[in-house]
Each structure stands twice: as C-alpha cells, then as structure tokens.
Motif scaffolding. Structure first.
Motif, PDB file in Angstrom:
ATOM      1  N   GLN A   1      37.945  28.817  41.626  1.00 13.88           N
ATOM      2  CA  GLN A   1      39.059  29.010  43.430  1.00 13.88           C
ATOM      3  C   GLN A   1      39.194  30.431  43.898  1.00 13.88           C
ATOM      4  N   VAL A   2      39.737  31.279  42.043  1.00 11.12           N
ATOM      5  CA  VAL A   2      39.956  32.445  42.798  1.00 11.12           C
ATOM      6  C   VAL A   2      38.864  33.849  43.589  1.00 11.12           C
ATOM      7  N   PHE A   3      37.754  33.586  42.439  1.00 12.89           N
ATOM      8  CA  PHE A   3      36.921  34.119  42.865  1.00 12.89           C
ATOM      9  C   PHE A   3      36.515  33.523  45.143  1.00 12.89           C
ATOM     10  N   LEU A   4      36.719  32.171  45.225  1.00 10.79           N
ATOM     11  CA  LEU A   4      36.251  31.672  46.201  1.00 10.79           C
ATOM     12  C   LEU A   4      36.926  32.422  47.143  1.00 10.79           C
ATOM     13  N   ALA A   5      38.538  32.443  46.748  1.00  9.85           N
ATOM     14  CA  ALA A   5      39.166  32.696  47.843  1.00  9.85           C
ATOM     15  C   ALA A   5      39.293  34.498  48.167  1.00  9.85           C
ATOM     16  N   CYS A   6      39.074  35.357  46.595  1.00 10.50           N
ATOM     17  CA  CYS A   6      38.528  36.670  47.844  1.00 10.50           C
ATOM     18  C   CYS A   6      36.892  36.669  48.295  1.00 10.50           C
ATOM     19  N   ALA A   7      35.926  35.596  48.200  1.00 10.84           N
ATOM     20  CA  ALA A   7      35.540  35.809  48.806  1.00 10.84           C
ATOM     21  C   ALA A   7      35.912  34.942  50.222  1.00 10.84           C
ATOM     22  N   CYS A   8      36.566  34.207  50.745  1.00  9.41           N
ATOM     23  CA  CYS A   8      37.216  33.436  51.936  1.00  9.41           C
ATOM     24  C   CYS A   8      37.311  35.057  52.777  1.00  9.41           C
ATOM     25  N   LEU A   9      38.653  35.480  52.113  1.00 11.50           N
ATOM     26  CA  LEU A   9      39.327  36.672  52.412  1.00 11.50           C
ATOM     27  C   LEU A   9      38.333  37.793  52.882  1.00 11.50           C
ATOM     28  N   CYS A  10      37.282  38.330  52.020  1.00 13.31           N
ATOM     29  CA  CYS A  10      36.099  39.109  52.715  1.00 13.31           C
ATOM     30  C   CYS A  10      35.295  39.070  53.990  1.00 13.31           C
ATOM     31  N   GLU A  11      35.300  37.756  53.786  1.00 13.96           N
ATOM     32  CA  GLU A  11      34.352  36.875  55.161  1.00 13.96           C
ATOM     33  C   GLU A  11      35.646  36.865  56.534  1.00 13.96           C
ATOM     34  N   MET A  12      36.962  36.576  56.500  1.00 10.27           N
ATOM     35  CA  MET A  12      37.539  36.315  57.632  1.00 10.27           C
ATOM     36  C   MET A  12      38.296  38.516  58.081  1.00 10.27           C
ATOM     37  N   PHE A  13      37.828  39.645  56.790  1.00  9.00           N
ATOM     38  CA  PHE A  13      38.455  40.468  57.892  1.00  9.00           C
ATOM     39  C   PHE A  13      37.279  40.800  58.525  1.00  9.00           C
ATOM     40  N   ALA A  14      36.053  40.997  57.861  1.00 12.88           N
ATOM     41  CA  ALA A  14      34.607  41.445  57.769  1.00 12.88           C
ATOM     42  C   ALA A  14      34.235  41.872  58.615  1.00 12.88           C
ATOM     43  N   GLN A  15      34.116  43.295  58.937  1.00 19.90           N
ATOM     44  CA  GLN A  15      33.919  43.624  60.485  1.00 19.90           C
ATOM     45  C   GLN A  15      32.148  44.832  60.551  1.00 19.90           C
TER      46      GLN A  15
ATOM     47  N   VAL B   1      29.772  41.977  50.151  1.00 20.03           N
ATOM     48  CA  VAL B   1      31.241  41.864  48.517  1.00 20.03           C
ATOM     49  C   VAL B   1      31.707  40.423  48.988  1.00 20.03           C
ATOM     50  N   SER B   2      31.875  39.689  49.943  1.00 18.82           N
ATOM     51  CA  SER B   2      31.812  38.083  49.976  1.00 18.82           C
ATOM     52  C   SER B   2      31.500  37.175  48.883  1.00 18.82           C
ATOM     53  N   LYS B   3      29.929  38.097  49.551  1.00 22.03           N
ATOM     54  CA  LYS B   3      27.907  36.779  48.689  1.00 22.03           C
ATOM     55  C   LYS B   3      28.343  37.327  47.399  1.00 22.03           C
ATOM     56  N   ILE B   4      28.795  37.981  47.248  1.00 23.40           N
ATOM     57  CA  ILE B   4      28.840  38.610  45.069  1.00 23.40           C
ATOM     58  C   ILE B   4      30.040  37.913  44.798  1.00 23.40           C
ATOM     59  N   PHE B   5      31.195  37.309  45.499  1.00 26.71           N
ATOM     60  CA  PHE B   5      32.564  36.140  44.631  1.00 26.71           C
ATOM     61  C   PHE B   5      32.033  35.335  44.997  1.00 26.71           C
ATOM     62  N   ALA B   6      31.279  34.740  46.094  1.00 23.97           N
ATOM     63  CA  ALA B   6      30.519  33.622  46.035  1.00 23.97           C
ATOM     64  C   ALA B   6      29.289  32.814  44.929  1.00 23.97           C
ATOM     65  N   GLY B   7      28.763  34.497  44.675  1.00 25.55           N
ATOM     66  CA  GLY B   7      27.964  33.685  43.364  1.00 25.55           C
ATOM     67  C   GLY B   7      28.470  33.813  42.160  1.00 25.55           C
ATOM     68  N   LEU B   8      29.202  34.278  42.050  1.00 31.16           N
ATOM     69  CA  LEU B   8      30.176  34.344  39.894  1.00 31.16           C
ATOM     70  C   LEU B   8      31.373  33.052  40.560  1.00 31.16           C
ATOM     71  N   SER B   9      31.419  32.190  41.664  1.00 29.28           N
ATOM     72  CA  SER B   9      32.299  31.059  41.503  1.00 29.28           C
ATOM     73  C   SER B   9      31.001  30.278  40.968  1.00 29.28           C
ATOM     74  N   VAL B  10      30.133  30.034  42.093  1.00 32.56           N
ATOM     75  CA  VAL B  10      29.134  29.072  42.013  1.00 32.56           C
ATOM     76  C   VAL B  10      28.825  28.949  40.585  1.00 32.56           C
ATOM     77  N   GLY B  11      28.232  29.921  40.093  1.00 34.14           N
ATOM     78  CA  GLY B  11      27.848  30.468  39.175  1.00 34.14           C
ATOM     79  C   GLY B  11      28.889  29.985  37.617  1.00 34.14           C
ATOM     80  N   LEU B  12      30.068  30.571  38.007  1.00 31.19           N
ATOM     81  CA  LEU B  12      31.228  29.955  37.224  1.00 31.19           C
ATOM     82  C   LEU B  12      30.581  28.532  36.890  1.00 31.19           C
ATOM     83  N   ASN B  13      31.053  28.116  37.954  1.00 28.78           N
ATOM     84  CA  ASN B  13      31.847  26.633  37.936  1.00 28.78           C
ATOM     85  C   ASN B  13      29.965  25.737  37.667  1.00 28.78           C
ATOM     86  N   GLN B  14      29.659  26.263  37.399  1.00 31.89           N
ATOM     87  CA  GLN B  14      28.226  25.080  36.918  1.00 31.89           C
ATOM     88  C   GLN B  14      28.367  25.307  34.864  1.00 31.89           C
ATOM     89  N   CYS B  15      28.839  27.143  34.378  1.00 36.23           N
ATOM     90  CA  CYS B  15      28.249  26.784  32.773  1.00 36.23           C
ATOM     91  C   CYS B  15      29.698  25.953  32.555  1.00 36.23           C
TER      92      CYS B  15
END
Length: 544
Positions: free
Chosen positions: A139-153, A160-174
């Motif tokens: 969930q920390v990785f997901l929160a980081c992804a969401c923050l990057c998406e909120m402020f991305a210009q 960078v948000s996609k990197i955090f999202a990939g880490l979250s989904v991969g870790l959750n599957q493990c």
C-alpha cells in the motif's frame, strides 16, 4: 525424476491412514509429540469455512489488496484516453493533440520492469521482513504511485508512478498468496486463494466505473478526480491491514513460538475442539518437512528444469501462462478505453465497463468450470472463441466509416473475448503453473515462469502502444487485432499438441504419465498404475 526419488509429503494429505510422530524442537517451548493429522481434516470446504469463520474472513479481507492493485493498475490505463490527460501530456499531431506512442510504451515498460524486478527477488522480502510488513509496503508503493499521478506535469513523473505501481502489484502477488495459504484452514485453502483473482477483477471493474463517472460528470480539465479515487482503495486496505495478524507459520520459522501460538489462539481459539498445542505441533512438523525438502532442493540446480522429462514439464508449466500475453490481453485489458477510442467509439468508457463487468462474472464462474470440464478442453474451446473474436474485431476495424453498429459489434465481441478468457487462459494459466512441475522443482519453476512471463509482458506492453497509436506504427484496431490473432493461433496449435489434461490426476499419476512419455492428447484416457491398484482394491473390498 521419479516419484520414488522424492521425500514423501506430510501424512494426512495423501496418506491419511498413516500416523507419523515428530519431535518438535523449538527452544523455550515444550511440546508433546503429535500426529500430523488434524482432527478437522474430515471437514468439507463449506463446513471448514463455517467452522473457521474468523480465519476465512481474514483471508478474504487480505484479498482486498488485490482489489486496490486492480484499481491502480487499470485506472491510469483508462485515464490516458481522457481528453484532459491528452491535452496535458500529448503533442500536436495533424491539427489536434495526441499521445506520443513511445511515451505510452515507456510507461508500460517502466511498470513491467518494476514488476519483473520485484518478482525476481522472490520471497526474500517476505521471509526477512515478515508477511504483514510487506503487505504494508504494498500500500505504501501504491500511495507513492498515486502521489506522483496527482502532481505529474511531465511524462517523466508519470513514468515514476508506473514504477511504484509495478513494485506494488509484484510484491502483492508474492506476499498475499503466501499469507493467505499460511493462515487459511487447509480444506478451504484453494477457494480462499482464488479470491485474489476475483478481487483483482473487481478492482478493474471499479476503475472502469470511476473513469466513466469522472468523464461524464466533470469537465475535461478535472481528469485528476479519477486519480483521487485511488485513495479510497488504499485507505480501506490500510484499515484492514491494522487488524491482520502476522502469519503464524512465518513466526514459527523465525523461532517466535509464543507469538505464533498467540496468533493461532486469537484466530482459531474460539473453534470448538481446537487445541492450540496440537495444531501448532502440526504446523512445526510441516515446517520441518519443508526444511528437509529444501535441503534436497539445494542439491538440485536450476539446470534440472531443462533436463529429461523436467524440460517438458517446465515448458507445460509456462506455456498457458505465457500464452495469455499473446492472445490479446495487453490490448483488451491494458488499454481498453484507448483501444475503443481508436476504434471510433463515441463513449469508449462504457465499453470498458462492459468488459470488466463480464470479466468479474466469468472469473467467478471459472472456479466451478475448471474442475467440471477440465483444463485442456477449456483452453482449446476458449482459445478458438478468442481467436474468432479477434478476427471479427479486426474485420470491423477495416471499415473506414465507423457507425454505431460497427462500434457495437467491436464492444460485443470484445466482451465475448473476455468471457472466453476468464473461463480458459486466465485462470488455467495459474493452474498449470502449480500442477505440472515436480515437487522438488516447483519453487524454481514458479520463479522462472514468472520471470519469463514478465519478459513477455515487457515486450508486448512496450510494443502494443506503438502498434496502436497514430503517432507510432498506426496499425489501428484492425492491425493489432490481426497481429494477436496470428500469435494466438500459433499458441493454440502448441496447446493442442503439447498441453495435457491434468484434471483429477494426483501428483503420483502425473509423474508416471510424464515418465512414460504419454502424448498430451492421450493423457486424459491413459490408465495409470494408481488407477489399476485402486480398482483391484475396490474389487477385493466388494468380495469381502
């Protein structure tokens, strides 16, 4: 590798009449020798869920992590079709704004690369830090992804948000599957593990609805409201996390026996007839059995996966799992709204909602179909159906004058494709991954298959936007649909000749069939030694 070369599994799983006693050696705790057969072994699945209500509820709640992952994974993929997003991140192209194909591909590659990285780490983070702490990091990785998406210009911060999202989904599957398998009552373990896929589909469906609501109710410049909704899922998952106990098996493995027993007492202590000391002795005995198997595995190199009959089993374990990526998954699920938008639909988000609603329903149905009709049959029927759908969608894409009728046909057959996928390649890919490999090589097979699938994901997720987008190869709907028809057809031929039917076969029978080199098409009807012995025993029992 012969079955006789493998240390036997704990009695009570396959040899229910045998009773084996284990000395339980943890320090600071005294145990009496205990049988490895639990007094609750005779319960059916529904009685097990009812008896162990608290443990079952905790496992179901843990599955909500998959829901937040499904939402986070799907939401950005649909947001990129929103006009406000395209205005911000797009470039001028033929008089209007369009997303650069290489930018979309870079986002996909960043996500997949992070996903592969965390999968290659395997169980290391969960083994060192514990299951519960790793679920928090999901969930920390997901929160980081969401923050990057909120402020991305810029497209770089969105990457960078996609990197955090990939880490979250991969870790959750493990982690999530390991946590549920360790907390769930044995007889209900398979069903509770299946909740993961159902929750993931639910998250994808919710993301489609979220994008539709924002696109309808707010002006184009307010597209980030769809991103804000991600906090709801992350917040709920964090609240659930507070109430989750640490895995008692992990605590026992780390020598924290008092805490492990306390978790068992908290989760199952109210169950009538449940004895914490007895059940904990069983748990420790299983850990000791696992350590003995691990000691044997250490003498087996990764090259063993590619020798003798193991090579065939490794390829079968990976085949249906990898086929998912080459029969249309990247375009149907990864870029649903974008795909429908390029197809000329005036309301692509409605098509997205339909797709994920169908997925959610048929994923639930698949739990019964896989055991009722068999794996191979569903793969073949589902594969043919998906190929026909891709052919029709590609044919509709050749029509230059898009009308509501052509758009409706594209949505309809995309939904049929999703139904066929949810009943075949989707769930069955995971089934073959778990069933086909030998006991000693199962962990290594899973790791290699996950990495190989991740590499396939990287290729197709990077190339699909390039094929689709007007700023790329500009193949459009027809080109991409025909491309995946071709690759899917190759996969279907390979399934027909090389993927056997494993339904109803024990691991002993599968070992025998592979050692006898039975062709895949004859697996279902070939009689094994175990079947013959059973028939002789049954006749002797009738004679008595």
């Amino acid at each position: 590798m012969s079955r006789t070369d493998i240390a036997p599994v704990s009695p009570g799983v396959d040899d229910k009449n045998d009773v084996v006693h284990h000395e339980v050696p943890p320090p600071d705790t005294e145990f009496v020798a205990s049988t490895t057969v639990s007094p609750f072994q005779h319960l059916g699945i529904f009685d097990t869920l009812k008896t162990f209500r608290k443990a079952s509820i905790l496992c179901i709640l843990t599955g909500f992590n998959a829901c937040s992952d499904g939402y986070q994974l799907t939401m950005p993929g649909n947001v990129i079709a929103m006009p406000g997003f395209i205005d911000l991140f797009g470039i001028e192209f033929q008089g209007s704004k369009a997303l650069l194909a290489t930018t979309i591909s870079n986002w996909a590659a960043a996500y997949t690369g992070a996903y592969i990285f965390i999968l290659l780490l395997g169980s290391w983070p969960a083994d060192i830090l514990g299951r519960k702490l790793c679920l928090l990091f999901v969930q920390v990785f997901l929160a980081c992804a969401c923050l990057c998406e909120m402020f991305a210009q810029t497209w770089q911060l969105w990457l960078v948000s996609k990197i955090f999202a990939g880490l979250s989904v991969g870790l959750n599957q493990c982690v999530a599957s390991a946590y549920v398998s360790e907390l769930a009552p044995t007889k209900a373990r398979g069903a509770l593990l299946g909740v993961y896929q159902l929750y993931f589909a639910l998250g994808q469906f919710a993301a489609a609805i979220g994008v539709k609501v924002v696109d309808t109710a707010y002006p184009a410049s307010q597209w980030r409201r769809a991103i804000y909704s991600e906090w709801v899922f992350t917040g709920v998952a964090l609240i659930i996390w507070v109430f989750l106990p640490e895995s008692p098996r992990w605590l026992a493995q780390r020598g924290k026996h008092d805490r492990a027993k306390a978790v068992l007492r908290r989760v199952n202590g109210s169950v009538e007839g449940y004895d914490v000391d007895t059940e904990y002795a069983i748990l420790v005995a299983e850990i000791e059995d696992g350590r003995r198997l691990t000691a044997q595995m250490n003498s087996v190199s990764i090259l063993s996966l590619f020798r003798g009959t193991n090579l065939r089993r490794t390829l079968i374990s990976f085949g249906p799992f990898g086929w998912q990526q080459w029969i249309g998954v990247p375009v149907i699920f990864g870029y649903t709204s974008y795909f429908f938008q390029l197809a000329g639909l005036k309301d692509p988000f409605s098509g997205t909602i339909a797709v994920f609603l169908i997925l959610l329903f048929f994923v639930g149905v698949s739990f019964f179909f896989v055991e009722r009709f068999g794996r191979r049959r569903l793969l073949l029927i589902g594969g043919v159906t998906m190929l026909v759908c891709l052919l029709i969608v590609g044919g509709m894409g050749t029509i230059t004058n898009v009308t509501p009728v052509t758009g409706g046909v594209i949505i309809a057959f995309s939904c049929v494709w999703v139904a066929a996928y949810a009943l075949s390649a989707g769930p069955i890919g995971y089934v073959y991954l778990a069933e086909t490999s030998t006991v000693l090589l199962r962990a290594k097979t899973t790791s290699i298959a996950a990495a190989m699938t991740g590499c396939l994901n990287l290729v197709v997720n990077y190339c699909t936007p390039l094929m689709l987008a007007p700023t790329g190869a500009n193949w459009g709907v027809k080109g991409v649909a025909f491309f995946y028809f071709g690759t899917g057809l190759i996969g279907l031929v390979l399934v027909y000749f090389f993927i056997p039917e494993t339904k109803g076969r024990s691991y002993v029978e599968l070992d025998e069939l592979f050692e006898r080199k039975i062709p895949a098409r004859k697996f279902r009807n070939t009689r094994t030694t175990a079947e013959e012995v059973y028939e002789v025993s049954a006749k002797e029992a009738e004679a008595v």
